[in-house]
Write a protein that holds these residues in place. Structure first.
Motif, short mmCIF file in Angstrom:
data_model
loop_
_atom_site.label_atom_id
_atom_site.label_comp_id
_atom_site.label_asym_id
_atom_site.label_seq_id
_atom_site.Cartn_x
_atom_site.Cartn_y
_atom_site.Cartn_z
N ARG A 48 0.83 -1.22 0.00
CA ARG A 48 0.00 0.00 0.00
C ARG A 48 0.86 1.26 0.00
N THR A 49 1.96 1.24 0.76
CA THR A 49 2.87 2.39 0.81
C THR A 49 3.53 2.60 -0.55
N ALA A 50 4.03 1.53 -1.15
CA ALA A 50 4.67 1.64 -2.46
C ALA A 50 3.69 2.18 -3.49
N TYR A 51 2.47 1.67 -3.49
CA TYR A 51 1.45 2.15 -4.44
C TYR A 51 1.15 3.63 -4.19
N GLY A 52 1.03 4.01 -2.93
CA GLY A 52 0.75 5.41 -2.60
C GLY A 52 1.87 6.33 -3.07
N LEU A 53 3.12 5.92 -2.88
CA LEU A 53 4.25 6.74 -3.33
C LEU A 53 4.28 6.85 -4.85
N LEU A 54 3.99 5.75 -5.54
CA LEU A 54 3.94 5.80 -7.00
C LEU A 54 2.82 6.72 -7.48
N THR A 55 1.70 6.73 -6.77
CA THR A 55 0.59 7.62 -7.11
C THR A 55 1.00 9.08 -6.92
N ARG A 59 1.11 12.01 -9.74
CA ARG A 59 0.35 13.25 -9.59
C ARG A 59 1.22 14.49 -9.62
N LEU A 60 2.48 14.35 -9.18
CA LEU A 60 3.41 15.47 -9.20
C LEU A 60 4.10 15.62 -10.56
N GLY A 61 3.75 14.74 -11.50
CA GLY A 61 4.34 14.80 -12.82
C GLY A 61 5.79 14.35 -12.85
N MET A 62 6.15 13.44 -11.95
CA MET A 62 7.54 13.01 -11.84
C MET A 62 7.77 11.60 -12.39
N SER A 63 6.82 11.08 -13.16
CA SER A 63 6.96 9.72 -13.70
C SER A 63 8.17 9.58 -14.60
N ASP A 64 8.47 10.62 -15.38
CA ASP A 64 9.66 10.59 -16.24
C ASP A 64 10.92 10.46 -15.39
N LEU A 65 10.97 11.20 -14.29
CA LEU A 65 12.12 11.15 -13.39
C LEU A 65 12.28 9.74 -12.80
N LEU A 66 11.18 9.14 -12.41
CA LEU A 66 11.22 7.77 -11.88
C LEU A 66 11.73 6.80 -12.94
N GLY A 72 18.83 3.97 -14.60
CA GLY A 72 20.21 4.16 -14.16
C GLY A 72 20.81 5.52 -14.47
N VAL A 73 19.97 6.52 -14.70
CA VAL A 73 20.49 7.87 -14.93
C VAL A 73 21.21 8.36 -13.68
N ILE A 75 22.29 10.01 -10.52
CA ILE A 75 21.49 10.64 -9.48
C ILE A 75 21.87 12.10 -9.28
N GLU A 76 23.16 12.40 -9.31
CA GLU A 76 23.59 13.79 -9.11
C GLU A 76 23.03 14.70 -10.19
N ALA A 77 22.99 14.22 -11.42
CA ALA A 77 22.43 15.02 -12.51
C ALA A 77 20.94 15.25 -12.28
N MET A 78 20.26 14.24 -11.78
CA MET A 78 18.83 14.38 -11.50
C MET A 78 18.60 15.37 -10.37
N GLU A 79 19.43 15.32 -9.32
CA GLU A 79 19.28 16.25 -8.20
C GLU A 79 19.54 17.68 -8.66
N GLU A 80 20.53 17.86 -9.51
CA GLU A 80 20.84 19.19 -10.04
C GLU A 80 19.66 19.72 -10.85
N GLU A 81 19.06 18.86 -11.65
CA GLU A 81 17.90 19.26 -12.45
C GLU A 81 16.74 19.69 -11.55
N LEU A 82 16.49 18.92 -10.49
CA LEU A 82 15.41 19.26 -9.56
C LEU A 82 15.71 20.57 -8.83
N ASP A 83 16.97 20.79 -8.45
CA ASP A 83 17.35 22.03 -7.78
C ASP A 83 17.08 23.23 -8.69
N GLN A 84 17.35 23.08 -9.98
CA GLN A 84 17.15 24.17 -10.93
C GLN A 84 15.65 24.46 -11.10
N GLU A 85 14.84 23.41 -10.97
CA GLU A 85 13.38 23.59 -11.08
C GLU A 85 12.78 24.11 -9.79
N GLY A 86 13.55 24.03 -8.70
CA GLY A 86 13.09 24.56 -7.43
C GLY A 86 12.18 23.64 -6.65
#
Length: 92
Positions: A48-55, A59-66, A72-73, A75-86
């Motif tokens: 239930r927790t895993a399903y809730g987190l995936l939901t 909803r936050l539009g982060m499926s591409d990031l997942l 295997g992208v 992680i540091e590049a992903m964190e930098e991208e998120l930081d730039q998006e705020g």
């Protein structure tokens, strides 16, 4: 080595209040691993927790990031991208 069984989870809030959870999941993320402690937490609770987190991710539009993380992208590049998006997961 076996870890002792967790019996309670304590949450410390920024205003100094504490909340004790008698059932649930606590997760700590390190550079190399995800460390979890479960208290009175069944296999169904985990599903239930895993399903809730995936939901939430969807909803936050982060499926591409997942999907990129699962592929295997870097992680540091992903964190930098998120930081730039705020955005941060704390806002959820």
């Amino acid at each position: 080595m076996n870890r002792p069984t967790a019996t309670k989870i304590t949450v410390h809030y920024e205003d100094g209040t504490l909340r004790e959870l008698n059932a649930g999941l606590a997760v700590e993320l390190t550079e190399q691993e995800l460390i979890s402690d479960m208290v009175h937490f069944s296999p169904l609770d985990l599903v239930r927790t895993a399903y809730g987190l995936l939901t939430v991710i969807d909803r936050l539009g982060m499926s591409d990031l997942l999907a990129r993380f699962a592929d295997g992208v870097d992680i540091e590049a992903m964190e930098e991208e998120l930081d730039q998006e705020g955005g941060t997961a704390d806002e959820v």
